[in-house]
Design an enzyme around this catalytic site. Structure first.
Site, PDB file in Angstrom:
ATOM      1  N   CYS A 146      -1.010   2.349  -4.826  1.00  0.00           N
ATOM      2  CA  CYS A 146      -2.328   1.865  -4.402  1.00  0.00           C
ATOM      3  C   CYS A 146      -2.633   2.299  -2.975  1.00  0.00           C
ATOM      4  O   CYS A 146      -3.761   2.682  -2.653  1.00  0.00           O
ATOM      5  CB  CYS A 146      -2.409   0.350  -4.532  1.00  0.00           C
ATOM      6  SG  CYS A 146      -2.523  -0.183  -6.252  1.00  0.00           S
ATOM      7  N   GLU A 183      -5.936  -3.342  -7.052  1.00  0.00           N
ATOM      8  CA  GLU A 183      -6.532  -2.560  -5.968  1.00  0.00           C
ATOM      9  C   GLU A 183      -7.171  -1.280  -6.507  1.00  0.00           C
ATOM     10  O   GLU A 183      -8.269  -0.892  -6.096  1.00  0.00           O
ATOM     11  CB  GLU A 183      -5.464  -2.200  -4.927  1.00  0.00           C
ATOM     12  CG  GLU A 183      -4.809  -3.409  -4.301  1.00  0.00           C
ATOM     13  CD  GLU A 183      -3.580  -3.929  -5.049  1.00  0.00           C
ATOM     14  OE1 GLU A 183      -2.776  -4.637  -4.413  1.00  0.00           O
ATOM     15  OE2 GLU A 183      -3.410  -3.642  -6.255  1.00  0.00           O
TER      16      GLU A 183
END
Length: 128
Positions: free
Chosen positions: A87, A55
């Site tokens: 993330c 991500e």
């Protein structure tokens, strides 16, 4: 772009993951405001703390290209797991209301938002 198309791009990114230690391959596809997509895969390292999540690879790729506005993110893992807290926080910096599609290895997915995944988050405004 349809969610299924974004999930397919995340699955393709997952196939490129470098995960020799955990065997937990992850792919991400971030839909940018202009309709383009930045993808990423997790890249592990023998020094585990230096591993980078898919991500963040996708987000950092987009930011490096001068992009700052995002519409949606698809994340593909074997079981359809959610993102880690790091993330979530990094994405929140740019898109706290981001739509997120969490997909398993077969492309089945559920849709949520970053706000739902990271309630009571803080961003740059909290530092003022």
């Amino acid at each position: 772009m349809k969610p299924e198309e974004l999930v397919a791009l995340a699955l393709a990114a997952r196939a490129r993951a470098y995960a020799p230690y955990s065997k937990f391959a992850v792919g991400a596809a971030l839909l940018l405001e202009d309709g383009s997509v930045a993808s990423g895969c997790n890249v592990e390292n023998a020094s585990y703390g230096l591993t980078v999540c898919a991500e963040r690879v996708a987000l950092f790729t987009a930011v490096a290209q001068g992009k700052r506005s995002f519409q949606a993110l698809a994340v593909a893992t074997g079981p359809g797991a959610s993102m880690c807290g790091a993330c979530r926080q990094v994405l929140c910096e740019f898109a706290p209301g981001l739509t997120v599609h969490l997909a398993d290895k077969n492309g089945r997915f559920r849709t949520t938002t970053l706000a739902e995944l990271l309630p009571d988050s803080f961003g740059p405004e909290a530092l003022r």
